[in-house]
Design a protein around this motif. Sequence first.
Motif: not given
Length: 363
Positions: A196-207, A213-216, A234-240
Amino acid sequence: MSFKSVKIGKYEIEKPIIQGGMGVGISWDQLAGTVSAEGALGVISSVGTGYYKDKEYAAKLVADRPLSEVNFYSKEGFTAIVESARKICGDKPLAANILYAINDYGRVVRDACEAGVDIIITGAGLPTNMPEFTDGYPDVALVPIVSSPKALKIICKRWQKRYNRLPDAVILEGPKSGGHQGFTYEQCSMEEYQLENLVKPVVEEAALWGGMPVFAAGGVWDKKDIEAMMELGASGVQMGTRFIGTYECDAHANFKKVLLDAKEGDIKLMGSPVGYPAQGVVTNLTHLVEKREGPAIKCISNCVAPCNRGEEAKVVGFCIADRLSDAYEGNLETGLFFSGTNGYKLNEIISVHDLLEKLTQGE
């Protein structure tokens, strides 16, 4: 919140959920094919394809295990899995997960392209030369897995300079995922490295690189979790792990039972010959390894480069190829059963259709 479709390269994923690639043999034709047929993105694991259909596609066996990487990562087995999945999902988008740390990475990526996979996902290392191996397959979308904005920046800079292309999407995996982590033991429990603390910084880098799209991923369990990730950008998620609790999951019934029987304290980080901490269920194997009484380490399959032909396996006390394949075959004594930290929450086996309904419509 209603979920929108997401484009990965030229492919539209109706439900913004990527099913995590799980090997050996946990996400193969039945699971991946069904997930794609149901409108999410099914992902075939490339790990251990020589074990498919009772090792029918491994040309050479030693001690009933595929000999060397050419048989462990069997091209014929991989192709057969993709063909079988296609019979289920038709021409809907279908992905493969190919670990960067494996021996023969480039060859296995080519195998995936030739088999007709639409999207290739790579983690377990920084895949700075991934596009090199898909030359001639411009429609194959490339999705690296990262654990930080810095990792995404390095990949984008190198890809743009060397290959004049950028990732079609990126998966950000936090330390609650099953299997190998992109963090040290210490980082896995530190606040700043939580998903939850990494999503925003990675979305900002992707921008900064066009906004792919960033999948969490890692610890995402239900609709509420998906919504929380999307609210962070995030644009979506990955779940295993959640997909192990489906009828269509290719895992042995014993594998599913290990998860169904697991309690919260049973899922822990452990050492791995791959060189990263790995998350899984504490089982009989764990206790054997702690006492240095685990099965003999022979390095028949030569599966991952960091292991250095069994040297690292001897340090940590087990061969990862042999123990994951034992889990695939349902061996409760010597199998290694990977799971995300929420695996203990699995309490029933349902269909992929019903699971995706719960994830998109609510429990």
